[in-house]
Design a protein around this motif. Structure first.
Motif, mmCIF file in Angstrom:
data_model
loop_
_atom_site.group_PDB
_atom_site.id
_atom_site.type_symbol
_atom_site.label_atom_id
_atom_site.label_comp_id
_atom_site.label_asym_id
_atom_site.label_seq_id
_atom_site.Cartn_x
_atom_site.Cartn_y
_atom_site.Cartn_z
ATOM 1 N N PRO A 142 26.787 38.637 37.947
ATOM 2 C CA PRO A 142 26.324 39.876 38.256
ATOM 3 C C PRO A 142 27.739 40.401 39.141
ATOM 4 C CG PRO A 142 24.624 38.577 38.916
ATOM 5 C CD PRO A 142 25.602 37.466 38.597
ATOM 6 N N LYS A 143 28.070 41.635 38.493
ATOM 7 C CA LYS A 143 29.023 42.213 39.318
ATOM 8 C C LYS A 143 28.985 42.409 40.753
ATOM 9 C CE LYS A 143 29.784 46.815 38.806
ATOM 10 N NZ LYS A 143 30.194 47.077 40.407
ATOM 11 N N PRO A 144 29.794 42.206 41.854
ATOM 12 C CA PRO A 144 29.551 42.494 43.025
ATOM 13 C C PRO A 144 29.252 43.971 43.405
ATOM 14 C CG PRO A 144 31.697 41.180 43.176
ATOM 15 C CD PRO A 144 31.279 41.706 41.481
ATOM 16 N N VAL A 145 28.066 44.145 44.030
ATOM 17 C CA VAL A 145 27.550 45.707 44.051
ATOM 18 C C VAL A 145 28.475 46.583 44.774
ATOM 19 C CG1 VAL A 145 25.143 44.972 44.030
ATOM 20 C CG2 VAL A 145 26.301 45.111 46.273
ATOM 21 N N ASN A 146 29.512 46.262 45.488
ATOM 22 C CA ASN A 146 30.305 47.109 46.376
ATOM 23 C C ASN A 146 31.436 47.240 45.619
ATOM 24 O OD1 ASN A 146 30.677 44.486 46.963
ATOM 25 N ND2 ASN A 146 31.791 45.125 48.594
ATOM 26 N N LEU A 147 31.709 46.713 44.423
ATOM 27 C CA LEU A 147 32.894 46.657 43.933
ATOM 28 C C LEU A 147 33.128 47.374 42.628
ATOM 29 C CD1 LEU A 147 34.665 43.275 44.019
ATOM 30 C CD2 LEU A 147 34.785 45.164 45.579
ATOM 31 N N THR A 148 34.039 48.278 42.377
ATOM 32 C CA THR A 148 34.009 49.039 41.032
ATOM 33 C C THR A 148 34.500 48.085 39.772
ATOM 34 O OG1 THR A 148 36.633 49.365 41.077
ATOM 35 C CG2 THR A 148 35.158 50.983 42.056
ATOM 36 N N SER A 149 34.053 48.452 38.740
ATOM 37 C CA SER A 149 34.566 47.643 37.475
ATOM 38 C C SER A 149 35.903 47.185 37.633
ATOM 39 C CB SER A 149 34.214 48.185 36.101
ATOM 40 O OG SER A 149 32.722 48.323 36.245
#
Length: 327
Positions: free
Chosen positions: A116-123
């Motif tokens: 899962p992508k870190p929720v606080n980071l942009t792509s």
């Protein structure tokens, strides 16, 4: 779909934007709509097949993987059978490893290699993490075995791996010395480095300081010089060769081979780092990012059709931290 393809080894001009078939996820794979991909030194080595010994793994006369790129972030479009933890719509990031293929609108990747992508980071930020972050974690924690209170030197502190390594070493309570050029001194300090050595003015291998861990990301010093600045029980961790200009049989692999040969015969621990994509490291990086403990540093972004220009910029060693492709 659009993708950056390559059919022969060579300079950035051998890369081109082309229409290729959109991949279909096999059993255990997920199809990701790529939103961003990051460049690594690996990409230009793979593009040129340089050093030549690397072609044993990459392909003798041409790269086996036609589409370049390893690191990516995006959203899951579809899943194959036997996929258990990922669903369409999930935001993910990952590293394709030697399979390559990230410089494209879509990519198929084994479920085990995405997180899962870190929720606080942009792509864009998330795409900058996988290979560089895994290398930093493995180099410092696994190979370097750093502990709180140790003195750690990072040679190549302003690069993609180096900027994350400074943050991670600081996080683990080490006293960090960063080696970089004049223009990157403030950057290294802002990331938490306690001491900064400007290599254009000073040679850290001639300094009186001694280190428990030397994490070498550049390959511009001999093993003898690196060992000279270690404590009696210190470790040298070798990874990469940022100053290598190309055109030889071994390139930075020569230093790594010497490290492997020398390791059994010296009192210092000499560790040659070998990295591979691993979900465990992605999970660790995500946890650190979401807690605000690490933040990827991005130098420039380029659109997909300008990947050749982006790699040319990276090759020229003007880049600091990460160069990211938007798709």
């Amino acid at each position: 779909m659009k993708a950056i393809v390559q059919d022969r080894y060579g300079p950035p001009e051998t890369l081109s934007l082309a229409d290729v078939d959109t991949p279909v996820p096999a059993s255990g794979e997920v199809l990701v709509r790529v939103e961003a991909a990051a460049l690594n030194a690996y990409d230009w080595h793979a593009m040129r097949g340089d050093p030549r010994i690397a072609r044993l793994a990459l392909g003798r006369s041409a790269p086996r993987a036609r589409i370049r790129g390893r690191d990516f972030a995006g959203r899951v479009e579809a899943v194959g059978t036997d996929v258990r933890q990922v669903r369409p719509g999930d935001a993910v990031f990952g590293d394709l490893g030697d399979a390559n293929g990230a410089f494209a609108e879509y990519v198929c990747v084994p479920e085990a290699l995405v997180a899962p992508k870190p929720v606080n980071l942009t792509s864009r930020q998330a795409a900058a993490l996988p290979l560089a972050g895994t290398t930093a974690l493995m180099g410092l924690c696994d190979a370097g075995r750093i502990t709180s209170g140790q003195h750690v030197l990072i040679n190549g502190a302003s690069g993609g791996v180096g900027t994350l390594a400074v943050q991670l070493a600081t996080l683990h309570g080490a006293t960090v010395t960063a080696v970089c050029s004049t223009r990157n001194v403030d950057l290294a300090r802002s990331l938490g480095a306690d001491h900064v050595v400007d290599y254009t003015r000073d040679d850290f291998t001639r300094d009186s300081r001694r280190y428990d861990v030397v994490f070498d990301l550049v390959g511009n010093r001999s093993l003898t010089a690196l060992r000279r600045v270690l404590t009696p029980t210190g470790r040298v961790v070798l990874s990469g060769g940022g100053v290598y200009r190309g055109g030889s049989l071994l390139g930075p692999v020569g230093l790594i081979m010497r490290g492997r040969l020398l390791a059994p015969f010296v009192r210092h621990r000499v560790v040659v780092l070998a990295t591979a994509p691993d979900r465990r490291y992605l999970d660790t990086l995500r946890a650190h990012a979401e807690a605000g403990r690490i933040t990827p540093v991005i130098d420039r972004t380029y659109p997909l059709h300008e990947v050749p220009q982006a790699i040319r910029y990276l090759e020229g060693e003007h880049a600091r931290a990460k160069v990211v492709i938007t798709i």
